[in-house]
Scaffold this motif. Structure first.
Motif, mmCIF file in Angstrom:
data_model
loop_
_atom_site.group_PDB
_atom_site.id
_atom_site.type_symbol
_atom_site.label_atom_id
_atom_site.label_comp_id
_atom_site.label_asym_id
_atom_site.label_seq_id
_atom_site.Cartn_x
_atom_site.Cartn_y
_atom_site.Cartn_z
ATOM 1 N N GLU A 80 -5.986 -0.280 50.405
ATOM 2 C CA GLU A 80 -7.412 -0.031 50.484
ATOM 3 C C GLU A 80 -7.732 0.578 51.849
ATOM 4 O O GLU A 80 -7.234 0.105 52.872
ATOM 5 C CB GLU A 80 -8.121 -1.372 50.338
ATOM 6 N N GLU A 81 -8.562 1.625 51.892
ATOM 7 C CA GLU A 81 -8.993 2.262 53.142
ATOM 8 C C GLU A 81 -7.834 2.388 54.140
ATOM 9 O O GLU A 81 -7.883 1.795 55.218
ATOM 10 C CB GLU A 81 -10.130 1.453 53.799
ATOM 11 N N GLU A 96 -8.097 2.715 58.023
ATOM 12 C CA GLU A 96 -8.473 1.618 58.925
ATOM 13 C C GLU A 96 -7.268 0.809 59.362
ATOM 14 O O GLU A 96 -7.373 -0.016 60.257
ATOM 15 C CB GLU A 96 -9.434 0.659 58.206
#
Lengths: 856, 112
Positions: free
Chosen positions: A110-111, A114
């Motif tokens: 996810e993401e 980041e």
């Protein structure tokens, strides 16, 4: 409408209206002229557009039929073209699939932007991505608010229900899956309760392990036994999920708050972080710098450490790996280029043979655009088929690649190596693009055919000269590109040969290596492990044919560890510049004898040397430290704060680090402790035929402890082979690509020479009629063919001179401008070209002048 | 019956198709001329409305048009009925006669 108004006006004038009034009356009768005009224009536009599409589809249909007819009439042409492109596209597609899996495809988390990797840079240029586990909480606290962190460490646990099997477990902080944003496929993730010291032991299976053990859908809640303790399976991780740690992982277990995983010590932690909302990487790095400073204050040992944060995407593939992959990618691209050149050549030939057909079409009214479209349709259709075939080629190639791909590639990949989705699309796009690019030249040429050439265009005279030159240029280009690839392949062949030839410094042919990981549960103390090992050695020595057995902490390849220094210092000299790595081993008496390492000077180590500063070093290291003179009795140290080590013996050059060790193939041996052993035990067995005794060794281990799994048992040759996995991988791929390139270039040369022989039949016939001998004819053709190939070879060698430096660092023991490799490549290409010219030359010599002249 | 009838929208197309049934290659002005002559001017067609109708029908494939030169040497587009135009005309005529029939019955009933 204008016509209408004119007619009406005329009528009105006839009725007696004045001209102006008539026009006005006509417009009045017509009504809203502008409105009607707009309305009709609008309808007309739609009609035109639709008709355009319909016409185009109709044309396309006709072109497709034309293509199909062509394929039916001349399947060899279509087959050759498709095969050529399929090989070219398939080659680069399989390489693309590897590059994609290793570094291009977005991370499956996810993401991913980041996510940051956290590494620790220590003075001296060493950088590690792990921390001592006891420090991890300090860091997690220190970075709170800027970076959420989670960690993992690989452990080995033995599954004790049924046949003992060593499993690779990843001890993870309970929030790792949450931080990455991956949930289990079956069951639940770890929770905070699972991380409390003394909590019930739980595990998540990786998808691969779950499949290997029978894909039981009701696995959740089942109990498995690891190290004789029950662990409850709470779930299975998703299939495509691969956390980039070395080797394959069988299960995940949570790290407890006491720094153990279910009681098994976790000594270090690999940390990964996720930037908190609104926090940039720069801001997080500032926090990290502050943390490093405060840690240095509280713990002087960590003085000078730097915490480096990097986006996770950046670490995908270290620089070596990237270099290797990009080099393969470039080789694949060259190969594709060669295939394209060959395809263009074929298309040109085809266009020439179709010239009469095209001229007839032009004569009966086909526009230039239509001809262009027809020829392009043919090449695009064929190359789309080739793209599909290429995906198959790539899939097959991938089977082979998977077998030889080195571990460090697999380690860096977060996806399995497969030709699917993106790679297939890649092949398809290359197919279409290749068809357009490759077909454009021939298509443009076809479009210039004029009607009046209908009768003559099929002949290569006149207008054909320019095309013949174009085709010769293509052959030169093709040969040049192939030579470049051949140079690349030759470099890796030479490098690999050097590598295999290089003497590892011990008797690699007559040794078997056995590696065991002893369980701390069964053998808690070093002395317990020593007792186990001693019993095992007795068993092993009893095997017929065994000449000697030794327990070592450090066998090649890899040694027992590495020592490093940026100020290696011989007593009486100033410290050496630069950063040095020295593979080291802790060895018992008899190590040199069993491994067959020749002693050059001094003596070997005994148990009396345990705990002293006495060392044995190999000849390279001795020369680097002390020069050519004898070094026995001299002292050196790794840094100003380190102890002085005394050299008591010197051995022949020993490649303790592995066959391809380039960092400084030095070796340093120290005496092993007499008593305790670590959990990782390496045993070397000296025997005439190592392959033959492997089963007996397995039985010996089971005889001593039926619960003890074997980590590695192989011949020394196989073990050293592991360290040549990457050079072998590069060698196989480069030679395959270069081999295909050679074949394509040979076919290309053959095609051009054969074509010119055919079209020069008349001239040849006349020449023979005028008394030229077969030899003369053959020589003439060979000369012109080899002139082409020779030009290509020279250009290719020049090109390779420029490109070969990209292979630097991937080569072992030879320079990128290795003259032997360049010579080998050039001669191989010339030999292939000579064969390609020889066959048509023989045809030419057999031309019957009477037959040719009669045909005119 | 004094004056002339407005052409009901939609029937214009039928009139044009009927005209084109007489043979190939009619330009717009000729179509209007013919309608006006045959109906003796009893149908009032706003002349310009013909042209969008022609384009619409061309788009539907009922008629095809091609540019040519008129008998007076002027450039004009000549229209010809297609097979699907012929079929469409048949359907429209059927509808029309049903409609006319219905109107006639209604009037007969009203007269009682």
């Amino acid at each position: 409408m204008e016509h209408h108004l004119e007619e009406r006006t005329e009528r009105l004038i006839e009725e007696g209206w004045t001209e102006d009034a008539a026009r006005a009356e006509a417009e009045r009768l017509f009504g809203d002229l502008h409105g009607y005009r707009d309305e009709t224009t609008e309808i007309a536009r739609e009609v035109t557009w639709r008709r355009g599409i319909i016409d185009w589809l109709g044309d396309l249909g006709r072109d497709l039929r034309w293509t199909a007819r062509g394929v039916r009439r001349n399947p060899a042409f279509a087959g050759t073209l498709i095969l050529t492109l399929a090989l070219g596209i398939g080659g680069i597609t399989s390489i693309f699939a590897v590059i994609d899996a290793v570094m291009l495809r977005p991370l499956p988390y996810e993401e991913p932007d980041e996510l940051v990797s956290i590494s620790l840079a220590m003075p001296g240029g060493i950088s590690v991505s792990f921390l001592p586990t006891d420090q991890a909480p300090l860091w997690q606290e220190g970075m709170e608010g800027a970076l959420a962190t989670a960690g993992s460490e690989r452990l080995q646990l033995v599954r004790t229900d049924g046949e003992p099997e060593a499993l690779a477990a990843l001890a993870v902080t309970h929030d790792l899956d949450d931080l990455l944003g991956i949930g289990p496929r079956i069951g639940r993730a770890f929770g905070t309760d699972d991380a409390v010291a003394g909590a019930p032991r739980v595990a998540l299976l990786t998808h691969a392990y779950w499949v290997r053990t029978g894909s039981d859908p009701g696995i959740t809640g089942r109990t498995i036994r690891l190290e004789d303790e029950p662990w409850t399976v709470v779930g299975v991780l998703p299939r495509d999920f691969k956390y980039p740690v070395a080797g394959s992982i069988d299960l995940w277990i949570p790290v407890w708050s006491d720094g153990t995983a279910g009681g098994h010590p976790v000594s270090r932690t690999d940390l990964v972080g996720r930037l908190s909302p609104g926090v940039t990487l720069e801001l997080a790095q500032e926090r990290a710098d502050a943390l490093a400073a405060s840690l240095a204050e509280s713990n002087p040992a960590s003085m000078g450490w730097e915490i480096r944060l990097r986006q996770v995407g950046e670490w995908r593939g270290n620089s070596d790996l990237r270099q290797a992959l990009w080099m393969l990618g470039a080789a694949g691209a060259l190969m594709l280029l060669i295939a394209l050149v060959n395809a263009v050549n074929l298309m040109l030939l085809k266009a020439q043979s179709k010239a009469r057909d095209v001229a007839v079409r032009r004569a009966i009214g086909a526009s230039r655009g239509r001809v262009l479209q027809a020829v392009l349709t043919e090449s695009v259709v064929l190359s789309i088929v080739a793209g599909g075939a290429a995906a198959l080629v790539a899939a097959v190639a991938m089977q082979g690649i998977q077998r030889i791909i080195p571990d460090d590639f697999a380690f860096s990949a977060v996806y399995p190596f497969m030709v699917e989705g993106r790679a297939v699309l890649f092949a398809f796009l290359l197919g279409v693009g290749g068809g357009l690019v490759g077909g454009l030249g021939p298509a443009l040429w076809s479009a210039t055919i004029r009607t009046r050439n209908a009768g003559t265009a099929a002949r290569p005279q006149g207008q054909g000269r320019g095309r013949a030159r174009a085709r010769r240029l293509l052959v030169v280009a093709e040969v040049a590109l192939s030579v470049t690839l051949l140079v690349g392949a030759s470099l890796f062949v030479r490098s690999f040969a050097t590598l295999l030839d290089s003497d590892p410094g011990f008797d690699v042919e007559s040794l078997a290596f056995l590696n065991l990981s002893l369980s701390r549960r069964v053998y808690p103390e070093g002395i317990d492990r020593r007792h186990f090992a001693d019993r095992l050695v007795d068993e092993l020595e009893a095997i017929p044919g065994v000449d000697g057995v030794v327990i070592a902490q450090g066998l090649p390849p890899g040694g027992g560890g590495i020592l490093f220094s940026d100020a290696l210092e011989a007593e009486g000299s100033s410290p050496m510049e630069g950063f040095n790595i020295v593979p080291a081993a802790w060895v018992p008496p008899g190590y040199l004898e069993v491994l067959g390492v020749p002693l050059v000077a001094g003596r070997s180590l005994t148990f009396d040397d345990s705990g002293t500063d006495n060392v044995v070093i190999d000849r390279d290291l001795a020369e680097a430290l002390f020069g050519a003179g004898t070094a026995v009795g001299s002292r050196f140290r790794f840094g100003a704060d380190d102890e002085w080590l005394t050299v008591v013996g010197i051995v022949e050059e020993l490649k303790l680090g592995g066959a391809d060790d380039q960092t400084g193939d030095w070796a340093l041996l120290r005496a092993q402790e007499e008593e305790g052993l670590p959990t990782y035990v390496q045993i070397a067995i000296r025997v005439a035929d190592p392959e033959a005794i492997l089963p007996a060794v397995r039985s010996a281990v089971l005889a001593v402890d039926p619960q003890q799994p074997i980590r590695e048992l192989w011949t020394a040759e196989a073990a050293m082979g592991e360290s040549i996995a990457r050079p072998r991988f590069l060698l196989v791929l480069m030679t395959t690509l270069a081999g295909l390139a050679l074949v394509l270039a040979t076919i290309g040369t053959f095609g051009v020479v054969a074509y010119s022989v055919r079209s020069d039949r008349r001239a040849t016939g006349i020449r023979i009629a005028l008394g030229a001998s077969g030899t003369e004819v053959r020589r003439r053709i060979l000369r012109s063919g080899l002139a082409l190939a020779g030009t290509g070879v020279v250009l290719g060698l020049v090109l390779a001179t420029g490109l070969s430096r990209f292979a630097e660092g991937l080569l072992f023991g030879i320079e990128p401008l290795d003259p032997a490799a360049f010579t080998l490549a050039g001669l191989t290409m010339l030999a292939a070209a000579a064969i390609a010219c020889w066959i048509p030359a023989r045809w030419a010599a057999r031309v019957d002048p009477i037959e040719v002249l009669n045909a005119e | 019956m004094g004056g002339s009838l407005d052409v009901v929208k939609g029937t214009l197309e039928m009139l044009v198709l009927t005209t084109l049934r007489n043979g190939e290659g009619w330009h717009g002005f000729a179509i209007l001329e013919w309608i006006s002559r045959v109906t003796e001017g009893s149908l009032e067609i706003e002349e310009g409305a013909l042209y969008p109708a022609l384009h619409r029908m061309e788009k539907r494939g009922w008629i095809t048009g091609s540019w040519g030169v008129s008998e007076k040497g002027r450039r004009a587009k000549f229209y010809t009925l297609t097979r699907s135009g012929r079929e469409s005309l048949a359907r429209q005529e059927e509808n029309w006669s049903q409609y006319a029939d219905a109107v006639a019955r209604l009037r007969a009933a009203a007269r009682g």
